[in-house]
Design a protein around this motif. Structure first.
Motif, PDB file in Angstrom:
ATOM      1  N   PHE A   1      -3.379  13.110   3.752  1.00 36.15           N
ATOM      2  CA  PHE A   1      -4.384  12.552   2.233  1.00 36.15           C
ATOM      3  C   PHE A   1      -5.663  11.834   2.722  1.00 36.15           C
ATOM      4  O   PHE A   1      -5.562  11.250   2.966  1.00 36.15           O
ATOM      5  N   PRO A   2      -6.701  12.683   3.233  1.00 37.18           N
ATOM      6  CA  PRO A   2      -7.818  12.093   3.752  1.00 37.18           C
ATOM      7  C   PRO A   2      -8.533  11.062   2.597  1.00 37.18           C
ATOM      8  O   PRO A   2      -9.533  10.758   3.107  1.00 37.18           O
ATOM      9  N   ASN A   3      -8.470  11.935   1.312  1.00 32.64           N
ATOM     10  CA  ASN A   3      -8.860  11.018   0.676  1.00 32.64           C
ATOM     11  C   ASN A   3      -8.464   9.783  -0.014  1.00 32.64           C
ATOM     12  O   ASN A   3      -9.494   8.999  -0.646  1.00 32.64           O
ATOM     13  N   VAL A   4      -7.300   9.253   0.316  1.00 32.14           N
ATOM     14  CA  VAL A   4      -7.490   7.870   0.207  1.00 32.14           C
ATOM     15  C   VAL A   4      -7.907   6.693   1.275  1.00 32.14           C
ATOM     16  O   VAL A   4      -8.147   6.560   2.255  1.00 32.14           O
ATOM     17  N   VAL A   5      -9.015   5.859   0.359  1.00 30.44           N
ATOM     18  CA  VAL A   5      -9.681   5.205   1.144  1.00 30.44           C
ATOM     19  C   VAL A   5      -9.231   3.573   1.204  1.00 30.44           C
ATOM     20  O   VAL A   5      -9.898   2.606   1.608  1.00 30.44           O
ATOM     21  N   LEU A   6      -8.189   3.530  -0.143  1.00 28.63           N
ATOM     22  CA  LEU A   6      -8.316   1.863  -0.194  1.00 28.63           C
ATOM     23  C   LEU A   6      -7.386   1.517  -1.084  1.00 28.63           C
ATOM     24  O   LEU A   6      -6.388   2.208  -1.733  1.00 28.63           O
ATOM     25  N   TRP A   7      -6.003   0.558  -0.340  1.00 26.95           N
ATOM     26  CA  TRP A   7      -4.740  -0.228  -0.740  1.00 26.95           C
ATOM     27  C   TRP A   7      -5.085  -1.224  -1.572  1.00 26.95           C
ATOM     28  O   TRP A   7      -5.456  -1.775  -0.414  1.00 26.95           O
ATOM     29  N   LEU A   8      -5.040  -1.346  -2.333  1.00 24.61           N
ATOM     30  CA  LEU A   8      -4.790  -3.414  -3.056  1.00 24.61           C
ATOM     31  C   LEU A   8      -4.179  -3.793  -3.332  1.00 24.61           C
ATOM     32  O   LEU A   8      -2.991  -3.104  -3.786  1.00 24.61           O
ATOM     33  N   SER A   9      -3.071  -4.785  -2.920  1.00 16.19           N
ATOM     34  CA  SER A   9      -2.090  -5.410  -2.968  1.00 16.19           C
ATOM     35  C   SER A   9      -2.618  -6.706  -3.241  1.00 16.19           C
ATOM     36  O   SER A   9      -3.260  -7.365  -2.775  1.00 16.19           O
TER      37      SER A   9
END
Length: 558
Positions: free
Chosen positions: A434-442
């Protein structure tokens, strides 16, 4: 007794207020014996990180309109410090590798947790008056310390505001080891860093209630392992619930025989394994009196979600019997925020996600893409419009390692574990499509860390922010802007506005927050390690991600 002589703050000479770290920073500097004091340091400029773009982007550093601003804050670990379920005395075993995953069981600065969050809330409100308005606050879990209703009530109070909170609990600080130690009382050797400045007679002041300011903007809260499990590690039991609401708090082994019982309960390998099986196994020895309180009972996931909704948070939709703590939000027409529940309900601190949640996640990702990769590697076209996707959860990829399943006496899985569990490699493989995933905050790791994750369709940034309870006691701005067809995610660390030197702080609550920050700076063996602040490339950074022209246009249209 080691202490600094308090100086009365001069009302005509207010302290310099910390805030965004591009202007000034806080660093260790000077000492009081072996205790590190804090001082103002120079501001830290933004560093561009182009790991995911094909070549240098000359405009990436230019100022462009901010499309959307998130404040990321995590790991408050608001604790009932009088709770009979606490096992502070296990700090005595620090250094023994068998006990590493049971520690920390205590923090010298923990009595300041509510003051720290209040200080950050005031910071957010003050910055809004300077044009730094926040569109959404995201807290990525461990909002509470041990799954208790009274801890949850305090968390909701400091997030929503206009509610009275008691920093040391409703019972005047009874049984609060950290506050009494910092105020000069007798304490175990593990309770304070060497040569800690003391504050004689301060417990009544620290115990005094205050009315919380609240964040003042929309907010969401992820579910963390300390919200889901007793001490963030074990499922509750009937015996634990009876202990919690009672009037006796275990104070630890009273002698060699008690310590021998503790070691026998732990076994020869990892002590945490015994605790997950039975969270009462290390509750031995002497007890001290604390007021009985039914509000100490633990909450279930559904109660957590309901309480968030009632407090005004953006919470998962209310449906009959619904208990899930994951949800989708659309705070901007071209932005989808997917909040995950990465806690493993079976036990242990690290995380995973369940089968039903994984199916939900794939469905949500599909609806944010006009085109994505199928499992067989072929492209699939859809009728959906493209949206940026931001993931937020307590655990990031490095700690999605927990596939544990708790079994009953017959060897069958206990209900409610959403089996099978999915860990990092399988989940990352899904995101690659899925190319529109740009950021994962944790959160969870209590350390500032920024990493690029390259995927078959481009890549995304994984951003972990340090804990509010631990050094450097910060939050993080996350700003989205466009530079042609390159998305810039500007990250900037924020110190809360309590004065660097507690003795220069005239406000009672902020002074408590300042004391806590200075104590945290002297804890070198915490969850985040001695350098929880990270490197410059983990703090104030511009993260560049290419996006399609059509998605860039949607973002500009807003």
């Amino acid at each position: 007794m080691s202490r600094l002589d308090p100086a009365r703050p001069d009302p005509d000479d207010p302290p310099v207020r910390p805030g965004p770290t591009t202007s000034r920073t806080i660093r260790r500097g000077g000492t009081h014996g072996r205790f590190a004091l804090l001082e103002e340091g120079p501001g830290e400029h933004h560093r561009s990180r182009a790991d995911l773009v094909a070549g240098p982007d000359s405009d990436a550093g230019d100022e462009r309109p901010v499309l959307f601003r998130i404040l990321h804050v995590t790991d408050f670990q608001i604790a009932d410090l009088s709770s009979p379920a606490r096992v502070e005395y296990l700090e005595h075993l620090r250094g023994d590798p068998r006990w590493a995953l049971m520690l920390p069981s205590y923090r010298p600065q923990e009595f300041t947790a509510l003051a720290q969050v209040e200080a950050m809330a005031r910071t957010i409100r003050d910055l809004a008056h300077t044009g730094r308005e926040v569109d959404l606050v995201i807290t990525t879990g461990d909002n509470t310390d041990s799954q208790q209703h009274n801890e949850l009530a305090d968390f909701l109070a400091v997030m929503a505001g206009d509610r009275t909170v008691h920093p040391l609990g409703d019972h005047g600080g009874a049984g609060v080891v950290s506050a009494h130690a910092a105020a000069g009382g007798e304490h175990p050797a593990w309770a304070l860093p060497p040569d800690t400045p003391r504050h004689p007679g301060a417990v009544p002041d620290w115990s005094a209630p205050f009315v919380a300011s609240g964040m003042g903007v929309p907010w969401i809260a992820c579910y963390g392992n300390h919200d889901a499990l007793v001490q963030g590690r074990a499922r509750t039991t009937g015996e634990v619930e009876n202990l919690l609401v009672g009037a006796a708090k275990p104070t630890g082994p009273a002698g060699p025989d008690d310590w021998e019982r503790v070691h026998e309960a732990a076994g020869a390998d990892r002590a945490i394994d015994a605790y997950v099986r039975d969270p009462m196994c290390f509750t031995v020895g002497a007890t001290g009196p604390v007021p009985a309180d039914v509000r100490r009972r633990t909450f279930e996931r559904g109660e957590f979600v309901t309480a968030l909704r009632e407090a005004g948070a953006l919470a998962p939709a209310a449906e009959p019997g619904e208990t899930r703590a994951y949800a989708s939000y659309q705070p901007h027409p071209a932005l989808k925020v997917l909040m995950l529940d990465t806690t493993n309900p079976g036990g242990y601190a690290d995380g995973s996600i369940g089968a039903e949640q994984l199916r939900w996640l794939v469905d949500e990702l599909v609806t944010a893409h006009s085109r994505y990769l199928a499992e067989d590697g072929g492209w699939v076209d859809t009728e959906h419009s493209d949206q940026l996707v931001v993931l937020c959860s307590h655990h990031g990829l490095s700690t999605l390692t927990n596939s544990y399943v708790q079994l009953d006496r017959d060897g069958d899985p206990l209900p409610g574990q959403d089996l099978p569990r999915t860990v990092a490699p399988e989940l990352e493989a899904v995101l690659h499509r899925f190319p529109n995933v740009v950021l994962w905050l944790s959160g969870h790791i209590h350390r500032n860390r920024v990493q690029a994750v390259r995927t078959a369709t481009g890549g995304f940034w994984e951003v972990a922010t340090s804990a509010m309870i631990d050094w450097p006691n910060q939050a993080r701005f996350v700003d989205f802007s466009l530079h042609d067809d390159v998305l810039r995610i500007r990250c900037e660390q924020v110190d809360h506005l309590a004065a660097i030197d507690p003795e220069a702080e005239p406000d009672r609550v902020l002074r408590m927050a300042s004391i806590g920050r200075r104590l945290a700076a002297n804890v070198h063996d915490g969850v985040g390690g001695p350098h929880a602040e990270g490197t410059p490339l983990d703090r104030n950074v511009d993260l560049l991600v290419p996006v399609t022209k059509s998605l860039a246009e949607r973002l500009r249209e807003g």
